[in-house]
Enzyme design. Sequence first.
Site, PDB file in Angstrom:
ATOM      1  N   LYS A  27      45.340  39.219  27.365  1.00  0.00           N
ATOM      2  CA  LYS A  27      44.859  39.386  28.734  1.00  0.00           C
ATOM      3  C   LYS A  27      43.382  39.788  28.718  1.00  0.00           C
ATOM      4  CE  LYS A  27      49.271  41.241  30.497  1.00  0.00           C
ATOM      5  NZ  LYS A  27      49.531  40.305  31.614  1.00  0.00           N
ATOM      6  N   ARG A  87      60.431  37.827  29.975  1.00  0.00           N
ATOM      7  CA  ARG A  87      61.657  37.021  30.046  1.00  0.00           C
ATOM      8  C   ARG A  87      62.326  36.910  28.677  1.00  0.00           C
ATOM      9  NH1 ARG A  87      58.201  32.138  32.376  1.00  0.00           N
ATOM     10  NH2 ARG A  87      57.109  33.994  33.122  1.00  0.00           N
TER      11      ARG A  87
END
Length: 424
Positions: A203, A277
């Site tokens: 990020k 996930r």
Amino acid sequence: MEIMTVTLTQEAPQSLWGKADVTYQGNQAFIHLSGTDELRQVQAAARKIRSQGVSKVQLDGALWSIDSQWAFSQGFTTAKGEFEVLWCGDSEIQTTLTHRFEAASFARMLVNETPEELSPVILANHAAKWLKAIGGDNVSYDIVEGQELLEAQWIGLHAVGRGSERPPAMLVLDFNPLGDDAEVSTALVGKGITFDSGGYSIKPSEGMLDMKCDMGGAATVTAALGLAMKAGLNKRVKLFLCCAENLISGHAYKLGDILTYKNGVTVEVVNTDAEGRLVLADGLQAASDTGAELIIDAATLTGAAVMAVGTNYNAIFSPQMETLQLAQQQAASVAENVWPLPLDAWHKDMCPSPYADTANSRAMKGGGAGGASNAAGFLWRFVRPDVNWLHMDLAGAYASSANSLWSAGATAHGVLTIAAILNK
């Protein structure tokens, strides 16, 4: 500490300063209700009162409801500095609000903690000990960590967490007030990424700054279970927290890796920043193995959900319309906001891979169009086909900066909804 009394009134403000909805007389504040969206108005007024340096208030007057008192406390809460809200109403209302505040404060404490202080194992231990203190002998738990995860075939959680020197962990907790043979009513699954660098799909700095909040799902389901227990929950519930740090090292998982899950599903990693996930897939399989009638997972999962519903709603998904309706009804009963987003069977196939059954995302910024639904479709692969399942993407669980309704930090938005579902 001097106490300010706060009263709701339907009288128009008598102010020299224009359309002020909060006025003061000595140590008393009046919130002048406008008749439209009053809960939002009360929460914003609480922010104004707190910003004046007020740290202790007594709510007073006949117009306060349980919802308006809770809205006030949400606006009055800050991440630092001591503060106190004294409730009004009968003893039942005050007890309910006190229990809510204790649960929400626990969730906020976890989410606002620094990532250095809150490692995956520490998160699991904090959650377990808090619930044990509430439930006593009705609570038992185990923490599976590090290499033990591989032995239990929790492949995703191990892969995401192996890049850190501090091991990943799964908390498996059982609240059972009914006896050994009781069936599991509900299984809860929480994403507990205590810090998310993005891994090798790193990020940018501004996107990484708030990533201590990426365990908000774990905090939310833990606080919700604790709140339901305080309210007299008499059902067997199992809790699974999937805790890890997503960091970069020579041991970290990489783009192009293929993970083979316990249920046989193979997953190509095309984005190491779509790690939530991957850990939830393990938790959902564990939850499915309990035979629970209902599985609820909560996660700060996708920026796409934030783009879709904003930060004052949580996005919800389910293959069953009745499960979505249950969530909407229970959220409305506690004045929280949820909104359903699409989830169809074909969403399972929206992250194709030439090398595996599925990829963990699409290889484009934000996962491409429909990113929140595609993530839900990925998770659906790991849920038992015959179970009722609710996926909550927590778009409203954290405020990156202060605004008119919230101070910066955790909001605990979603705790009341899940607790209400548990006690239904």
